[in-house]
Design an enzyme around this catalytic site. Structure first.
Site, mmCIF file in Angstrom:
data_model
loop_
_atom_site.group_PDB
_atom_site.id
_atom_site.type_symbol
_atom_site.label_atom_id
_atom_site.label_comp_id
_atom_site.label_asym_id
_atom_site.label_seq_id
_atom_site.Cartn_x
_atom_site.Cartn_y
_atom_site.Cartn_z
ATOM 1 N N GLU A 196 -14.242 -9.233 -9.854
ATOM 2 C CA GLU A 196 -13.103 -9.553 -10.724
ATOM 3 C C GLU A 196 -13.568 -10.103 -12.080
ATOM 4 O O GLU A 196 -13.058 -11.125 -12.562
ATOM 5 C CB GLU A 196 -12.160 -10.543 -10.021
ATOM 6 C CG GLU A 196 -11.548 -9.965 -8.749
ATOM 7 C CD GLU A 196 -10.469 -10.846 -8.142
ATOM 8 O OE1 GLU A 196 -10.412 -12.046 -8.488
ATOM 9 O OE2 GLU A 196 -9.679 -10.341 -7.332
ATOM 10 N N GLU A 267 -8.801 -4.799 -2.682
ATOM 11 C CA GLU A 267 -8.143 -5.964 -2.084
ATOM 12 C C GLU A 267 -6.632 -5.788 -2.108
ATOM 13 O O GLU A 267 -6.012 -5.879 -3.162
ATOM 14 C CB GLU A 267 -8.508 -7.263 -2.822
ATOM 15 C CG GLU A 267 -9.924 -7.742 -2.610
ATOM 16 C CD GLU A 267 -10.164 -9.132 -3.200
ATOM 17 O OE1 GLU A 267 -9.178 -9.870 -3.428
ATOM 18 O OE2 GLU A 267 -11.338 -9.483 -3.428
#
Length: 844
Positions: A196, A267
């Site tokens: 991320e 995710e």
């Protein structure tokens, strides 16, 4: 004379032939045993494994958050739930807790974990970090990294890159040595570097861009034969695949940054992680199923559920304020039990998508928009009858009718119906036909005998050594060796400084950057204060009785874990920052920089290891008399709870602290931090069976707060023996009725009809029907009540179908419940709600 010689020659020749044949046979067996090397590539449609396109259903399971004894069951259940891939982070700070000393044993045995996945015929995605976040302390980065001179994390920094490269190569070389990459015949088909990064890249400017290119090159040049992803990083450099994280990637993901890259979802959050002070938060399985169906209808070919099994943050491994229980609302709960209907409804979704596999992977996508809230997405393979369609209703309040290829389909509010042949509806995301369960915590008869608690109270320091003129930063003081750091200072007050006005108060005021604090003044306990996950800073202010002459202040700074997110993690600070005395006639007395501060790291009990059998003898324990001050250690013994079911300790009556069983760290508890419902966020704390012996298990608790009630603590057995169903008569029959042969979707059974299924776990059987209603019942599993409409024979019908069976199937229609001729509420669409109790057959 020549005959014996000839005989010997013939015998020798025979033996040579026999041995050659034997060796050839063994060689063939070795070839059979040899694992086939698989090339993993990709294009704009999907990953391609060994020349075949794949739809990948993946689930995050983190090896340090369960025990090796639990791994086989968790992985097997994941496979039975329709997954073909397991995703895990690699946790740098568990493998290299001390610089240069790597540990891959016990809960850290990554190789064993991956080989178990391989044994189940599943793939692996390996997320290396170095930073992982994961609500794990320090985002997975080892503490010692903070103390490397000149270091800045996650940027174009020489020191950070050197240590990261060494760590990455150590892990990947180990995987290569064990032949775990698909290119070597192993299960690892996909890797991830960094995590991320778009959330922090702007803070590092060009250095961030350079770092990401460096990280990409680091793994790419190792030539391991697998693709690599960078999640939540849309401008990931080639050949990295940018992937999506979030709840609705079918709508929020802009797509791959190159046409030759597939759409991957790394995710899909199955719930929300919990922090102490949180109220219950859940994500419905209907919403998860909708999001996955939408993603696959829009060119997605890979989804990963984060988490599929959350597990437990044992010891002190959770990030700041994060609960010990992690992602408990995942399809497999903290104990590895199937959380229904989340588990079953997603399994059915995977079945439905598999029926669509050929058109999804080889067909051409088309889209129609028949209405404001409706949408049709379908895939057709040219020149064949292969076709799959997704009919979507985005209206959250009402069903919508969609006309597709001459037929009308009623689609439930905010749902997607899946038609693997563009004709037959086999699944709807909002209609759950899998069973439900409710979790039970049953008080153990064997473990909860009268506890004989003994206590040891920590000595309160007075004047500690130290030469700092400001309170030392708490992360740096504790170095992640403990949650606790002591601060002491002394200061003199003369008569003229004391308040002149009778009854005037003087206060001590302490501003802290977190996480919690206990305070004593002149030996008297003043109380405690704490921040929260969202607002870590807080102010502690209490009246103090100043005396003329020397006064003593003692503070205990308390951590709840290290931070796990954001830029410049190595420069994050916490602990008391400003200390002052208010109400003096001479004005505010700032103690922050006018007094010397002494420090001590940790508790005396920690230093002596009194949470272990060996360490117990190092201090003098007293019998617990019903009352004890804060900073007290409690120890007692208990027998293991009966049965083989999961076990937990319920910390009722306690405040805040740490738990050990037989020297193993169970985790942090915080009962006194109440949420908006005036409840503790977590009450039960998982004790894995591998932590336990049959008898005389040592329980040690370190409790920070005074006047707690350890006698209320109890041990519980965990099960999901309350099983339910909730099926509407207008629902789609289960996808299990269907299979695909060539380009045709065909029924497996002669009669495709709607049924409700109830299934007990293991070898248990249905012992009692606790509730049954065919009508308009209300409530949820564990809490059903009758509505205004109910078929009187409901319970008798269910008992006839189910009692004494491990699994039963009930037809859901008016005829089954004698409502086809005599229906007291004809205008009501009926629902069948059933709740049963499963139990072991006493005969066995």
């Amino acid at each position: 004379m020549r005959k014996p010689s000839l005989d010997r020659w013939l015998l020798a020749a025979f033996l040579v032939v026999l041995l050659s044949s034997s060796c050839a046979s063994a060689s063939k067996k070795e070839v059979k045993k040899k694992k086939k090397n698989k090339e993993v590539t990709y294009d704009g449609t999907s990953l391609i494994i060994d020349g075949k396109r794949e739809l990948l259903y993946s689930g995050s399971i983190h090896y340090p958050r369960s025990t090796p004894e639990m791994w086989p069951s968790i992985i097997e259940r994941a496979k039975q739930g329709g997954l073909n891939t397991i995703q895990t982070y690699v946790f740098w700070n568990v493998h290299e807790l001390e610089q240069g000393k790597f540990n891959f044993s016990g809960r850290n045995d990554l190789v064993k974990f991956i080989k178990l996945i391989q044994k189940n015929g599943m793939y692996v995605t390996l997320r290396l970090g170095p930073f992982i976040q994961a609500e794990w302390t320090h985002g997975g980065l080892p503490y010692w990294l903070r103390e490397v001179p000149g270091i800045f994390f996650r940027t174009d920094n020489k020191e950070f890159k050197e240590h990261t490269a060494r760590y990455v190569r150590t892990v990947l070389d180990k995987m290569k040595e064990e032949k775990l990459f698909a290119s070597q015949g192993g299960p690892i088909i996909l890797g991830q570097i960094e995590n991320e990064y778009s959330a922090v890249q702007r803070a590092y400017k060009q250095d961030g861009v350079n770092y990401i290119k460096w990280a990409s090159n680091l793994v790419d040049t190792m030539n391991l034969g697998i693709p690599w992803v960078m999640c939540k990083h849309n401008d990931a450099p080639d050949p990295m695949i940018n992937s999506c994280n979030g709840r609705h990637c079918g709508d929020t993901f802009p797509g791959p940054n190159k046409e030759n890259k597939p759409s991957l979802w790394t995710e899909n959050w199955t719930t929300q992680f919990r922090v102490f002070g949180d109220s219950p938060v859940k994500r419905s399985v209907e919403d998860i199923a909708f999001s996955v169906a939408r993603f696959f209808s829009k060119n997605g070919t890979h989804v990963n559920y984060y988490m599929y099994h959350g597990g437990t943050n044992f010891g002190r491994t959770s990030a700041h304020y994060v609960t010990t229980r992690y992602y408990d609302d995942a399809p497999l709960d903290e104990y590895g039990l199937e959380r229904e209907p989340k588990y079953g409804h997603l399994k059915h979704l995977h079945n439905a998508l598999n029926l669509c596999k050929k058109p999804l992977l080889w067909g051409q996508p088309r889209t129609e928009k028949p209405g404001k809230d409706t949408e049709i997405r379908y895939y057709e393979e040219p020149g064949t009858k292969s076709c799959a369609a997704f009919l979507a209703n985005n209206n959250t309040e009402a069903a919508e009718t969609i006309k597709f290829r001459g037929k009308e389909y009623v689609i439930a509010p905010r749902s997607i119906s899946i038609l693997p042949d563009c004709k037959t509806v086999v699944y709807n995301t909002a209609q759950i036909v899998s069973h439900h369960t409710s979790r039970n915590f049953m008080k153990s008869k064997k473990a909860n005998k009268k506890f004989d608690f003994k206590v040891f109270t920590e000595p309160l320091p007075h004047k500690l050594k130290g030469d700092s003129y400001i309170p030392v930063e708490l992360y740096g003081l504790t170095k992640d060796k403990t949650d606790y750091g002591w601060y002491t200072t002394s200061f003199k007050i003369n008569k003229n400084q004391l308040p002149k006005k009778k009854g005037a108060k003087t206060d001590v005021r302490i501003a802290s950057l977190g996480h919690a604090l206990h305070v004593w003044f002149n030996g008297e306990y003043l109380g405690s204060g704490h921040g929260s996950h969202d607002e870590k800073s807080f102010v502690f202010q209490e009246p103090v009785a100043l005396k003329e002459g020397e006064n003593h202040l003692v503070m205990l700074g308390v951590l709840t874990g290290f931070p796990d997110s954001g830029a410049y993690l190595e420069h994050r600070y916490t602990g008391p920052r400003s200390v002052s005395i208010l109400g003096l006639s001479s004005g505010v007395l700032d103690l922050t920089e006018s007094s010397k501060w002494g420090n001590k790291v940790g508790m005396e009990g920690e230093r002596l290891g009194i949470h272990t059998e060996k360490g117990l003898k190092k201090v003098k324990w007293q019998k617990f008399t019903g009352k004890a001050p804060g900073l007290t250690w409690y120890q007692t013994y208990f027998d293991a709870p009966e049965s083989e079911s999961a076990a937990a300790v319920r910390m009722s009556g306690m405040g805040k602290g740490l738990i050990w069983v037989n020297g193993e760290g169970v985790g942090r508890y915080w009962m006194s931090f109440l949420n908006s419902l005036n409840q503790s966020t977590q009450i039960e704390y998982h004790i894995p069976r591998s932590f336990l012996k049959p008898k005389k298990n040592l329980l040690v608790i370190f409790e920070e707060e005074p006047n707690v009630k350890p006698e209320i603590i109890d041990f519980v057995i965990v099960n999901r023996d309350t099983v339910c169903t909730y099926v509407g008569e207008d629902y789609i029959p289960s996808v299990r009725h269907w299979t695909r042969k060539q380009d045709q979707v065909q029924a497996i059974t002669d009669n495709v009809s709607l049924t409700a299924t109830l299934k007990c776990s293991g070898n248990k059987k249905i012992a009692e029907v606790e509730f049954a209603s065919f009508g308009n019942p209300i409530g949820t599993c564990g809490n059903f009540t009758l509505g205004t409409c109910n078929a009187p024979v409901s319970k008798k019908v269910v008992e006839k179908h189910c009692l004494g069976k491990g699994e039963c199937v009930i037809p859901v229609n008016k005829s089954t419940f004698k409502q086809d001729k005599k229906d007291s509420c004809k205008n009501v669409v009926k629902t069948l709600a059933v709740q049963v109790k499963c139990a072991r057959d006493r005969k066995n």
